[in-house]
Structures are given as structure tokens and as C-alpha cells.
Design an enzyme around this catalytic site. Structure first.
Site, PDB file in Angstrom:
ATOM      1  N   HIS A  13      31.213 -63.622 -66.717  1.00  0.00           N
ATOM      2  CA  HIS A  13      32.674 -63.617 -66.880  1.00  0.00           C
ATOM      3  C   HIS A  13      33.351 -62.892 -65.715  1.00  0.00           C
ATOM      4  O   HIS A  13      33.027 -61.738 -65.448  1.00  0.00           O
ATOM      5  CB  HIS A  13      32.986 -62.899 -68.198  1.00  0.00           C
ATOM      6  CG  HIS A  13      34.394 -63.005 -68.661  1.00  0.00           C
ATOM      7  ND1 HIS A  13      35.068 -61.930 -69.194  1.00  0.00           N
ATOM      8  CD2 HIS A  13      35.254 -64.053 -68.703  1.00  0.00           C
ATOM      9  CE1 HIS A  13      36.277 -62.314 -69.555  1.00  0.00           C
ATOM     10  NE2 HIS A  13      36.421 -63.587 -69.272  1.00  0.00           N
ATOM     11  N   GLU A  40      32.367 -67.639 -64.365  1.00  0.00           N
ATOM     12  CA  GLU A  40      33.724 -68.004 -64.795  1.00  0.00           C
ATOM     13  C   GLU A  40      34.693 -67.260 -63.906  1.00  0.00           C
ATOM     14  O   GLU A  40      34.455 -66.091 -63.554  1.00  0.00           O
ATOM     15  CB  GLU A  40      33.923 -67.606 -66.262  1.00  0.00           C
ATOM     16  CG  GLU A  40      35.256 -68.032 -66.859  1.00  0.00           C
ATOM     17  CD  GLU A  40      36.354 -66.980 -66.849  1.00  0.00           C
ATOM     18  OE1 GLU A  40      37.449 -67.266 -67.345  1.00  0.00           O
ATOM     19  OE2 GLU A  40      36.132 -65.856 -66.326  1.00  0.00           O
ATOM     20  N   ASP A  42      39.239 -66.999 -62.965  1.00  0.00           N
ATOM     21  CA  ASP A  42      40.604 -67.345 -63.399  1.00  0.00           C
ATOM     22  C   ASP A  42      41.406 -67.741 -62.164  1.00  0.00           C
ATOM     23  O   ASP A  42      41.525 -66.942 -61.225  1.00  0.00           O
ATOM     24  CB  ASP A  42      41.272 -66.137 -64.062  1.00  0.00           C
ATOM     25  CG  ASP A  42      40.487 -65.636 -65.258  1.00  0.00           C
ATOM     26  OD1 ASP A  42      40.406 -66.369 -66.256  1.00  0.00           O
ATOM     27  OD2 ASP A  42      39.931 -64.508 -65.184  1.00  0.00           O
ATOM     28  N   HIS A  55      43.340 -62.731 -63.049  1.00  0.00           N
ATOM     29  CA  HIS A  55      43.454 -62.999 -64.481  1.00  0.00           C
ATOM     30  C   HIS A  55      44.886 -62.894 -64.982  1.00  0.00           C
ATOM     31  O   HIS A  55      45.416 -63.813 -65.603  1.00  0.00           O
ATOM     32  CB  HIS A  55      42.551 -62.033 -65.258  1.00  0.00           C
ATOM     33  CG  HIS A  55      42.663 -62.204 -66.739  1.00  0.00           C
ATOM     34  ND1 HIS A  55      43.638 -61.584 -67.496  1.00  0.00           N
ATOM     35  CD2 HIS A  55      41.941 -62.955 -67.613  1.00  0.00           C
ATOM     36  CE1 HIS A  55      43.501 -61.940 -68.766  1.00  0.00           C
ATOM     37  NE2 HIS A  55      42.475 -62.765 -68.862  1.00  0.00           N
ATOM     38  N   GLU A 115      38.558 -71.414 -64.833  1.00  0.00           N
ATOM     39  CA  GLU A 115      39.594 -71.352 -65.869  1.00  0.00           C
ATOM     40  C   GLU A 115      40.945 -71.450 -65.169  1.00  0.00           C
ATOM     41  O   GLU A 115      41.295 -70.587 -64.362  1.00  0.00           O
ATOM     42  CB  GLU A 115      39.513 -70.068 -66.696  1.00  0.00           C
ATOM     43  CG  GLU A 115      40.570 -70.119 -67.800  1.00  0.00           C
ATOM     44  CD  GLU A 115      40.800 -68.835 -68.564  1.00  0.00           C
ATOM     45  OE1 GLU A 115      39.939 -67.936 -68.566  1.00  0.00           O
ATOM     46  OE2 GLU A 115      41.894 -68.743 -69.164  1.00  0.00           O
TER      47      GLU A 115
END
Ligand code: G3P
Ligand code: MG
Length: 246
Positions: A13, A40, A42, A55, A115
Site C-alpha cells: 500500500h 498500490e 494514489d 493521497h 488508484e
């Protein structure tokens, strides 16, 4: 019929969870040093349309800047310190562009879950631009990145510019019609808050041929529950706890 799934189960993450400044190249390098092969991140847009990694909508928590990140041009964002908030060891760490991370992942054969995290009000546009960049960056690669978003409009934008890159709907709490929306968007997976998965929901989603992933799983008992349920992917902060070879 469930589509082939080229991605590993374990996904780090924001690069390496909390062990390095999230969404910086230092974090992805640390996650890789712990054996992770999928990450992952953002992604959102600068005011001049450059996809970069952060994020929050605002700069305040994770950079030396203030205010909405999407209000600044990339040349301004590129001056910020995205590491000092975390630790002195990371002072001066810059915000990466999505292109920077793509080059790192492609060069090393790593998989990426992008994401799409739009600045509020820019959902479809962000999806479109991230789709354009990803389609160009991964052109000719055997395995594309996996797009995900809480925002259906962002996934619709990505579908418009990169229809061949797989999409997943992120779900924090089940909302009316969410699974229908995922299917209408041609998603290949649902990425849920891990507590939402139970045998019935897994069976329903798998019955439609979709993959089942979870975030953010930081406890061994929770990970084992998801494995026992037969789900496909686990996004974790705890790159120091879970061995991705398991
Ligand atoms: O993509 C999974 C997870 O990152 C979604 O929540 O808030 O950590 O971006 P968040
Ligand atoms: Mg995220």
C-alpha cells in the site's frame, strides 16, 4: 468465466505502508526490498494536467506545501519536500509523477495498481488523463497496470481513454447498486474494505466472474480470513510483517 489474473496476491500500500513516505519512489523501493512485486499508489492531477502521486487532496499532511495539490502547476509541486514529514532520513524526497513510477515498475518487472484519486470535482477528467498516460507508458508491456477508484466517474474516464487497461471499483461501505455500477463499468475486480467480505459476497462477486481484493489488511488474522474465503488480492501497509511469497 473469470478472466486471467496476472497479478500477485500481495500488494504494498502506497509503496511501503508507513515505513517510508507514502507514494514516493523511496517507498516503492523499500517495498521492493521487502520482496513485494506489486504496489498500490494514489494518482491525481496537477493544475496543468500532470498525473502525480499523493493521497490527500491537500498538500498539508505529506508535503511542505499548503492547500489543494491540484491547484498547483507541476513545476510548483516538483519543488516540494514530500519526505520530511515522515523522517529526517527522507528529507527532500520529491513528489513523483505517475510517469516516474511507471518507468521504475516497468524497468523492474513490477506490477502496479493505480488508484485514481481525483481532486474533488475533477473525477472524469482525472480518469481520462491518467488513462492516456498509462496507455502510453505501458504500451507493448505484457501486463498492464490495474486501475481502481472509489469514484465511478473516474473509472468511466479511464475507460474512455484506456479501455484495454483493467478497472476495479473500490468500495469502503456497500452502497445501493454498487456492484451493478462495477459491472456496467466493465470492471474486472472489486476492491473492498476487507471487513466487508464474507462468504456470500465473495460467492456473488466471483459468480459474476470478478476478482476479489481487499484493503488495507495489517493483521495476520484478517489476512488469513481473506485467504480462507478464497479472495484474490491483499493490499497491506505491513510489508515488514507479510512475506509476499506466501
Ligand atoms: O486502494 C486501496 C486503498 O488505498 C484505498 O484507500 O484511502 O488508502 O487510498 P486509501
Ligand atoms: Mg489508495
Amino acid at each position: 468465466m473469470t478472466a486471467p489474473w496476472p497479478y500477485p496476491r500481495w500488494i504494498a500500500h502506497r509503496g511501503a505502508g508507513k515505513l517510508a513516505p507514502e507514494n514516493t519512489l523511496a517507498a516503492f523501493r523499500l517495498g521492493a526490498a521487502h520482496g513485494y512485486r506489486m504496489f498500490e499508489c494514489d494518482a491525481k492531477l496537477s493544475a496543468d494536467g500532470v498525473p502525480f502521486l499523493m493521497h490527500d487532496a491537500t498538500l498539508d499532511r505529506t508535503t511542505s506545501g499548503r492547500g489543494t495539490g491540484g491547484d498547483l502547476a507541476w513545476r510548483e509541486l516538483a519543488q516540494l519536500d514530500a519526505g520530511s514529514w515522515h523522517s529526517r532520513a527522507h528529507a527532500g524526497e520529491p513528489l513523483p509523477t505517475l510517469d516516474n513510477l511507471a518507468r521504475y515498475c516497468i524497468a523492474n518487472g513490477y506490477f502496479l495498481n493505480i488508484e485514481i484519486k481525483p481532486t474533488p470535482g475533477t473525477e472524469e477528467h482525472t480518469g481520462r488523463v491518467v488513462g492516456e498516460h498509462a496507455a502510453r507508458l505501458w504500451q507493448g508491456q505484457a501486463v498492464p497496470p490495474l486501475f481502481s477508484s472509489f469514484k465511478p466517474d473516474a473509472l468511466a474516464g479511464a475507460r474512455a481513454t484506456a479501455p484495454h487497461i483493467p478497472r476495479a471499483l473500490l468500495i469502503d461501505a456497500l452502497w445501493d447498486g454498487c456492484l451493478d455500477v462495477a459491472r456496467e463499468l466493465g470492471c474486472v475486480a472489486i476492491v473492498c474494505n476487507h471487513a466487508l467480505w464474507d462468504a456470500a459476497l465473495v460467492a456473488q462477486v466471483q459468480g459474476w466472474g470478478l476478482r476479489t481484493l481487499s484493503y488495507t489488511v495489517n493483521d495476520e488474522w484478517a489476512a488469513q480470513r481473506l485467504i480462507d474465503l478464497g479472495t484474490d488480492g491483499i493490499i497491506t501497509d505491513r510489508v515488514d510483517l507479510f512475506s509476499p511469497a506466501a
